[in-house]
Design a protein around this motif. Structure first.
Motif, PDB file in Angstrom:
ATOM      1  N   PHE A 139       0.829  -1.211   0.000  1.00  0.00           N
ATOM      2  CA  PHE A 139       0.000   0.000   0.000  1.00  0.00           C
ATOM      3  C   PHE A 139       0.862   1.258   0.000  1.00  0.00           C
ATOM      4  O   PHE A 139       0.666   2.166  -0.814  1.00  0.00           O
ATOM      5  N   ASN A 140       1.836   1.276   0.911  1.00  0.00           N
ATOM      6  CA  ASN A 140       2.591   2.527   1.095  1.00  0.00           C
ATOM      7  C   ASN A 140       3.632   2.790   0.017  1.00  0.00           C
ATOM      8  O   ASN A 140       3.988   3.939  -0.226  1.00  0.00           O
ATOM      9  N   ARG A 141       4.093   1.719  -0.639  1.00  0.00           N
ATOM     10  CA  ARG A 141       5.132   1.936  -1.660  1.00  0.00           C
ATOM     11  C   ARG A 141       4.592   1.897  -3.088  1.00  0.00           C
ATOM     12  O   ARG A 141       5.251   2.358  -3.998  1.00  0.00           O
ATOM     13  N   VAL A 142       3.394   1.309  -3.265  1.00  0.00           N
ATOM     14  CA  VAL A 142       2.867   1.186  -4.628  1.00  0.00           C
ATOM     15  C   VAL A 142       1.530   1.904  -4.778  1.00  0.00           C
ATOM     16  O   VAL A 142       1.363   2.780  -5.627  1.00  0.00           O
ATOM     17  N   VAL A 143       0.564   1.517  -3.944  1.00  0.00           N
ATOM     18  CA  VAL A 143      -0.796   2.041  -4.133  1.00  0.00           C
ATOM     19  C   VAL A 143      -0.874   3.532  -3.789  1.00  0.00           C
ATOM     20  O   VAL A 143      -1.398   4.329  -4.574  1.00  0.00           O
ATOM     21  N   ALA A 144      -0.355   3.908  -2.624  1.00  0.00           N
ATOM     22  CA  ALA A 144      -0.468   5.309  -2.202  1.00  0.00           C
ATOM     23  C   ALA A 144       0.175   6.263  -3.220  1.00  0.00           C
ATOM     24  O   ALA A 144      -0.478   7.235  -3.635  1.00  0.00           O
ATOM     25  N   PRO A 145       1.408   5.983  -3.677  1.00  0.00           N
ATOM     26  CA  PRO A 145       1.974   6.882  -4.703  1.00  0.00           C
ATOM     27  C   PRO A 145       1.131   6.917  -5.981  1.00  0.00           C
ATOM     28  O   PRO A 145       0.959   7.981  -6.583  1.00  0.00           O
ATOM     29  N   LEU A 146       0.581   5.755  -6.350  1.00  0.00           N
ATOM     30  CA  LEU A 146      -0.238   5.679  -7.568  1.00  0.00           C
ATOM     31  C   LEU A 146      -1.483   6.562  -7.442  1.00  0.00           C
ATOM     32  O   LEU A 146      -1.928   7.185  -8.395  1.00  0.00           O
ATOM     33  N   LEU A 147      -2.049   6.606  -6.218  1.00  0.00           N
ATOM     34  CA  LEU A 147      -3.290   7.365  -6.003  1.00  0.00           C
ATOM     35  C   LEU A 147      -3.018   8.779  -5.493  1.00  0.00           C
ATOM     36  O   LEU A 147      -3.954   9.515  -5.185  1.00  0.00           O
ATOM     37  N   GLY A 148      -1.737   9.129  -5.378  1.00  0.00           N
ATOM     38  CA  GLY A 148      -1.402  10.462  -4.872  1.00  0.00           C
ATOM     39  C   GLY A 148      -1.766  10.624  -3.405  1.00  0.00           C
ATOM     40  O   GLY A 148      -2.050  11.734  -2.943  1.00  0.00           O
ATOM     41  N   MET A 149      -1.739   9.499  -2.648  1.00  0.00           N
ATOM     42  CA  MET A 149      -2.064   9.561  -1.220  1.00  0.00           C
ATOM     43  C   MET A 149      -0.773   9.584  -0.403  1.00  0.00           C
ATOM     44  O   MET A 149       0.271   9.112  -0.877  1.00  0.00           O
ATOM     45  N   PRO A 150      -0.830  10.093   0.841  1.00  0.00           N
ATOM     46  CA  PRO A 150       0.385  10.062   1.666  1.00  0.00           C
ATOM     47  C   PRO A 150       0.784   8.629   1.993  1.00  0.00           C
ATOM     48  O   PRO A 150      -0.092   7.774   2.166  1.00  0.00           O
ATOM     49  N   SER A 151       2.082   8.364   2.049  1.00  0.00           N
ATOM     50  CA  SER A 151       2.494   6.998   2.376  1.00  0.00           C
ATOM     51  C   SER A 151       3.277   6.994   3.688  1.00  0.00           C
ATOM     52  O   SER A 151       3.837   8.005   4.097  1.00  0.00           O
ATOM     53  N   ASP A 152       3.266   5.831   4.327  1.00  0.00           N
ATOM     54  CA  ASP A 152       3.851   5.660   5.654  1.00  0.00           C
ATOM     55  C   ASP A 152       5.014   4.676   5.521  1.00  0.00           C
ATOM     56  O   ASP A 152       4.814   3.453   5.548  1.00  0.00           O
ATOM     57  N   GLU A 153       6.239   5.202   5.385  1.00  0.00           N
ATOM     58  CA  GLU A 153       7.400   4.340   5.145  1.00  0.00           C
ATOM     59  C   GLU A 153       7.721   3.484   6.373  1.00  0.00           C
ATOM     60  O   GLU A 153       8.206   2.362   6.250  1.00  0.00           O
TER      61      GLU A 153
END
Ligand SMILES: N[C@@H](CCC(=O)N[C@@H](CS)C(=O)NCC(=O)O)C(=O)O
Length: 209
Positions: free
Chosen positions: A109-123
């Motif tokens: 989610f945080n490395r693929v989906v969130a960037p794809l959807l322009g959402m904040p990611s939690d590393e």
């Protein structure tokens, strides 16, 4: 028949692979994440993917969908009749849907989906997920068969489809599986099956892969 949901979801991918293996024609219809969609909402009251429409009949949840496929087209069987094999298939599906997906999910989610959807990611969550998946892959490594083999019995089953599906997400993450060579070879063989291969290649193309 329509299966709703984008195939980056391991649950959607599993359901579509099951349809393909059984020769059931389905239309794959991605949904718009977080956007109102009356057609999809009518089929999936909690907006989870996948969901299925077959005429007037609707149902959601990948397991319910695969069981529906198995009932309307029993051959080739993905859920064995023999008691022990059937129980083991259900265990592997449960293992994949909960333990494996939950371990890999935050990374994906945080490395693929969130960037794809322009959402904040939690590393930090993604890094925890890298640790969480280690014992899960160790477990699989202890029991996966050699390539050409199947998780339960001597033919393809829902166990193989359910467990292999999240490995497409690990591939999209470029997750290094060399520490788990048997698992790597087996999952690659599964994802090379026509039921997965085209779908996973289309997904990879979304990331320029
Ligand atoms: N047990 C369900 C899980 C479905 C599920 O959690 N799908 C995720 C995508 S991988 C989802 O719809 N998430 C959106 C949300 O929770 O709102 C199944 O097997 O179909």
């Amino acid at each position: 028949m329509i299966v709703y949901g984008g195939t980056l979801s391991p649950f959607v991918r599993k359901a579509l692979a099951a349809a393909a293996e059984k020769g059931i024609a389905v239309e794959s219809k991605p949904t718009r994440f977080g956007k109102p969609d009356p057609e999809f909402d009518a089929v999936s009251p909690f907006r989870k993917i996948p969901a299925l429409r077959d005429g007037d009949f609707t149902v959601c949840d990948s397991s319910a969908i695969v069981h529906y496929f198995e009932a309307i087209k029993p051959q080739p069987a993905l859920i064995p009749a023999e008691a022990k094999d059937r129980a083991r298939v259900i265990w592997f599906e449960e293992f994949a849907d909960t333990i494996l997906v939950n371990a890999a999910g935050p990374m994906f989610f945080n490395r693929v989906v969130a960037p794809l959807l322009g959402m904040p990611s939690d590393e930090e969550a993604a890094m925890k997920s890298e640790t969480a998946i280690v014992p899960v892959l160790d477990y699989l490594e202890s029991l996966v068969p050699a390539p050409g083999g199947y998780l339960v019995g001597d033919s393809l089953s829902l166990a193989d489809l359910a467990v292999a599906s999240p490995f497409a997400n690990l591939r999209h993450l470029k997750f290094d599986l060399t520490r788990w060579p048997k698992t790597m070879a087996w999952s690659e063989a599964m994802l090379a099956r026509p039921s997965f291969a085209e779908m996973v290649a289309r997904e990879s193309a979304m990331f320029g892969g």
